[in-house]
Motif scaffolding. Structure first.
Motif, PDB file in Angstrom:
ATOM      1  N   TYR A  25     -20.879  -8.156  -6.468  1.00 61.37           N
ATOM      2  CA  TYR A  25     -20.430  -9.172  -7.426  1.00 61.37           C
ATOM      3  C   TYR A  25     -21.387 -10.358  -7.482  1.00 61.37           C
ATOM      4  N   GLN A  26     -22.047 -10.643  -6.392  1.00 61.89           N
ATOM      5  CA  GLN A  26     -22.928 -11.806  -6.352  1.00 61.89           C
ATOM      6  C   GLN A  26     -24.242 -11.610  -7.108  1.00 61.89           C
ATOM      7  N   ILE A  27     -24.657 -10.347  -7.322  1.00 60.45           N
ATOM      8  CA  ILE A  27     -25.958 -10.125  -7.979  1.00 60.45           C
ATOM      9  C   ILE A  27     -25.945  -9.228  -9.213  1.00 60.45           C
ATOM     10  N   TYR A 127     -16.981  -2.308   0.674  1.00 61.82           N
ATOM     11  CA  TYR A 127     -16.104  -3.337   0.109  1.00 61.82           C
ATOM     12  C   TYR A 127     -16.581  -4.738   0.470  1.00 61.82           C
ATOM     13  N   HIS A 128     -17.202  -5.382  -0.526  1.00 66.31           N
ATOM     14  CA  HIS A 128     -17.588  -6.782  -0.354  1.00 66.31           C
ATOM     15  C   HIS A 128     -16.764  -7.598  -1.363  1.00 66.31           C
ATOM     16  N   TRP A 129     -15.443  -7.447  -1.275  1.00 69.27           N
ATOM     17  CA  TRP A 129     -14.450  -8.348  -1.868  1.00 69.27           C
ATOM     18  C   TRP A 129     -14.063  -8.111  -3.326  1.00 69.27           C
ATOM     19  N   PHE A 171     -15.990  -2.611   5.548  1.00 69.45           N
ATOM     20  CA  PHE A 171     -15.540  -3.906   5.021  1.00 69.45           C
ATOM     21  C   PHE A 171     -16.497  -5.017   5.419  1.00 69.45           C
ATOM     22  N   ASN A 172     -16.726  -5.925   4.498  1.00 69.42           N
ATOM     23  CA  ASN A 172     -17.419  -7.156   4.836  1.00 69.42           C
ATOM     24  C   ASN A 172     -16.395  -8.248   5.122  1.00 69.42           C
ATOM     25  N   GLU A 173     -16.416  -8.768   6.334  1.00 68.66           N
ATOM     26  CA  GLU A 173     -15.654  -9.963   6.693  1.00 68.66           C
ATOM     27  C   GLU A 173     -14.173  -9.936   6.313  1.00 68.66           C
ATOM     28  N   PRO A 174     -13.401  -9.071   6.963  1.00 68.23           N
ATOM     29  CA  PRO A 174     -11.954  -9.037   6.660  1.00 68.23           C
ATOM     30  C   PRO A 174     -11.254 -10.383   6.866  1.00 68.23           C
ATOM     31  N   SER A 345     -24.892 -26.203   2.552  1.00 67.24           N
ATOM     32  CA  SER A 345     -23.457 -25.892   2.571  1.00 67.24           C
ATOM     33  C   SER A 345     -22.802 -26.749   3.640  1.00 67.24           C
ATOM     34  N   HIS A 346     -21.710 -27.418   3.272  1.00 69.44           N
ATOM     35  CA  HIS A 346     -21.129 -28.384   4.223  1.00 69.44           C
ATOM     36  C   HIS A 346     -20.656 -27.735   5.513  1.00 69.44           C
ATOM     37  N   TRP A 347     -20.325 -26.430   5.443  1.00 69.96           N
ATOM     38  CA  TRP A 347     -19.769 -25.748   6.620  1.00 69.96           C
ATOM     39  C   TRP A 347     -20.843 -25.192   7.552  1.00 69.96           C
ATOM     40  N   THR A 374     -25.658  -8.200  10.351  1.00 71.29           N
ATOM     41  CA  THR A 374     -25.675  -7.769   8.949  1.00 71.29           C
ATOM     42  C   THR A 374     -25.815  -8.946   7.982  1.00 71.29           C
ATOM     43  N   GLU A 375     -25.676 -10.173   8.489  1.00 71.71           N
ATOM     44  CA  GLU A 375     -25.956 -11.373   7.701  1.00 71.71           C
ATOM     45  C   GLU A 375     -26.293 -12.521   8.633  1.00 71.71           C
ATOM     46  N   ASN A 376     -27.266 -13.318   8.215  1.00 74.35           N
ATOM     47  CA  ASN A 376     -27.587 -14.573   8.877  1.00 74.35           C
ATOM     48  C   ASN A 376     -28.530 -15.297   7.929  1.00 74.35           C
ATOM     49  N   LEU A 425     -24.569 -15.709  -6.830  1.00 74.59           N
ATOM     50  CA  LEU A 425     -23.285 -16.399  -7.001  1.00 74.59           C
ATOM     51  C   LEU A 425     -22.633 -16.626  -5.644  1.00 74.59           C
ATOM     52  N   GLU A 426     -22.668 -17.853  -5.185  1.00 70.75           N
ATOM     53  CA  GLU A 426     -22.113 -18.167  -3.872  1.00 70.75           C
ATOM     54  C   GLU A 426     -20.602 -18.432  -4.015  1.00 70.75           C
ATOM     55  N   TRP A 427     -19.906 -17.421  -4.533  1.00 73.55           N
ATOM     56  CA  TRP A 427     -18.450 -17.428  -4.611  1.00 73.55           C
ATOM     57  C   TRP A 427     -17.913 -18.711  -5.245  1.00 73.55           C
ATOM     58  N   ALA A 428     -17.013 -19.414  -4.570  1.00 74.58           N
ATOM     59  CA  ALA A 428     -16.335 -20.553  -5.197  1.00 74.58           C
ATOM     60  C   ALA A 428     -17.260 -21.704  -5.565  1.00 74.58           C
TER      61      ALA A 428
END
Ligand code: GBH
Length: 481
Positions: A25-27, A127-129, A171-174, A345-347, A374-376, A425-428
């Motif tokens: 969805y992001q790309i 499944y990435h969401w 799954f990515n990040e349940p 990103s604030h987080w 798988t991500e960093n 697309l960084e989601w929200a």
């Protein structure tokens, strides 16, 4: 043996997997092209108020139509692996096997062929969401029939794509699905639990079903495809490292150790059943909230057996460390240390030291499994600067901590995957926060992929399979032999 704690150099294992990551969805864009059905993210981004600047994934990076450009970008980084996800509604527009969209299957086959022709191995997330909206309409992850739906979808992917794939992620990040999607409502399907007349067991039920769906997909692979395809299947969990605010204070130490969201999924899969810590703390919270029993559902003994061991490696997404304390006024809370460098990103603060500690923790907690990161990665926002020194810094320091975990702590890390190939697309927060190794000028209709400085930097780490030797100058690799 000399003390390498201080040093920077050294090599990873031979055959170490070096990748970059993305998600459908992001790309992909092409949200109504090629027979694709709608996903919960199509609906969520088209609902006003959900995404910053009203951004959507309608076009995204248009990767659906720009496959060659993505392959060219990957070649430039010289990765051995590319992690991407399959859009479920592109394969099964209404989520079920009632109609299989051949155009969707063909798209991913072509992507796999192009990657393999470029000598890049795929690492495919099921499944990435982006759940088919039609399945959300009958309850999504809350409805346990989704377990069979997911198993059937996995079966189709293994059958059609499996001959070209050696690495799968169910799954990515349940945790993010459960909490951001079904409690905070900041991700699709956008359920803000406090505003719904839904049981507050919802995130636990959603997670319970995801864990079972993962296990069923793993078993399908194991029973029907492993013998002929010989790949690896696992799940990717996200975890911050939880550092005690003051390591000399027992309460802070306990506060940090009480963070169980990694174990929520990993414990049933790697060790069998939810952890005693998780059972105890959810029960305590439930009773304190006036309930008579725990919000956490139970697995039957047969289910525990069926889920336990459904992994071939440990998939980890990691970004940063949070510091935890237990103050008598506020209870267990997490803090950010003001000395930690910030990002777009604030987080996300730059806290490389936590990754080594986390890897060591996983080694001991989950029986020393092979680990694939798988991500960093790290973001920027605001004005474009192709000389992304913060990203070079981030990758250098984090990857060096991975190297130390491997060389000094004997953690069995077999791969590292950077997030992300492209600004996407960084989601929200839409396109405002940019995690890409490649910049995309969104006002150019061609959406060209422009390398940031971190591309050649990351690429040099890859070609050294570690770090340059500081004594020989930046061009020469450290060679341990
Ligand atoms: C991963 O999520 C995802 O797998 C990937 O798709 C994503 O692009 C990447 O990391 C970068 O975020 O603003 O306080 O609500 C990591 C989990 C989910 C962490 C969104 C930050 C927003 C926090 N991320 N979350 S907040």
């Amino acid at each position: 043996r000399f003390d390498r704690q201080m040093y920077h150099y050294g090599n990873f294992s031979q055959n170490f997997l070096w990748g970059v990551s993305s998600s459908a969805y992001q790309i992909e864009g092409a949200w109504r092209q090629g027979g694709k059905g709608l996903s919960i993210w199509d609906k969520f981004t088209h609902t006003p108020g959900n995404i910053l600047q009203h951004d959507t994934g309608d076009i995204a990076c248009n990767s659906y139509n720009k496959m060659e450009d993505d392959i060219a970008a990957l070649k430039k980084v010289k990765v051995s692996h590319y992690r991407f996800s399959v859009s479920w509604p592109r394969i099964l527009p209404d989520g079920t096997t009632k109609y299989i969209n051949q155009a969707g299957i063909n798209y991913y086959k072509k992507l796999l062929d192009s990657l393999i022709a470029a000598n890049i191995q795929p690492q495919v997330t099921l499944y990435h969401w982006d759940l088919p909206q039609a399945l959300q309409d009958v309850g999504g992850w809350e409805n346990e029939t989704i377990i069979e739906r997911f198993r059937d979808y996995a079966d189709i992917l293994f059958e059609n794509l499996g001959p070209k794939v050696q690495l799968w992620i169910t799954f990515n990040e349940p945790f993010i699905i459960a909490i951001l999607g079904h409690v905070q409502g900041t991700h699709a399907p956008g359920i803000l639990l406090s505003m719904h007349d839904r049981p507050d067991t919802l995130p636990y039920i959603v997670s319970h079903n995801i864990i079972k769906a993962h296990a069923e997909a793993w078993h399908v692979y194991n029973d029907k495809y492993r013998a002929s395809q010989n790949g690896m299947v696992s799940i990717t969990v996200n975890a911050d490292w939880a550092e005690p605010r003051n390591p000399y204070k027992q309460e802070d130490y306990d506060a940090a150790r009480s963070v169980f969201y990694l174990g929520w999924y990993a414990h049933p899969i790697f060790n069998g059943d939810y952890s005693p810590l998780m059972k105890r703390s959810v029960l305590e919270q439930s009773l304190a909230g006036g309930l008579t029993k725990s919000r956490l559902p139970e697995f039957t003994p047969e289910e525990i057996k069926r889920i336990n061991g459904t992994y071939d490696y440990f998939g980890l997404n990691h970004y940063c460390t949070k510091s935890w304390t237990n103050s008598c006024y506020r209870g267990v809370v997490l803090l950010r240390d003001r000395t930690w460098l910030e990002s777009g990103s604030h987080w996300l603060t730059m806290t490389p030291f936590g990754l080594r500690r986390l890897l060591k923790f996983i080694k001991h907690e989950f029986g020393n499994p092979p680990i694939i990161i798988t991500e960093n990665g790290v973001s920027e926002n605001g004005p474009v600067d192709l000389n992304d020194v913060h990203r070079k810094y981030f990758y250098e320091k984090y990857i060096n901590q991975v190297l130390k975990a491997y060389l000094l702590d004997d953690v069995n890390v077999i791969g590292y995957t950077a997030w992300s190939l492209l600004d996407n697309l960084e989601w929200a927060v839409g396109y405002t926060e940019r995690f890409g190794l490649f910049y995309i000028n969104r006002s150019d209709p061609d959406l060209p992929r422009t390398p940031k400085a971190s591309v050649s930097f990351y690429s040099s780490i890859i070609s050294c399979n570690g770090f340059p030797d500081p004594a020989s100058g930046p061009q020469e690799c450290w060679n341990s032999t």
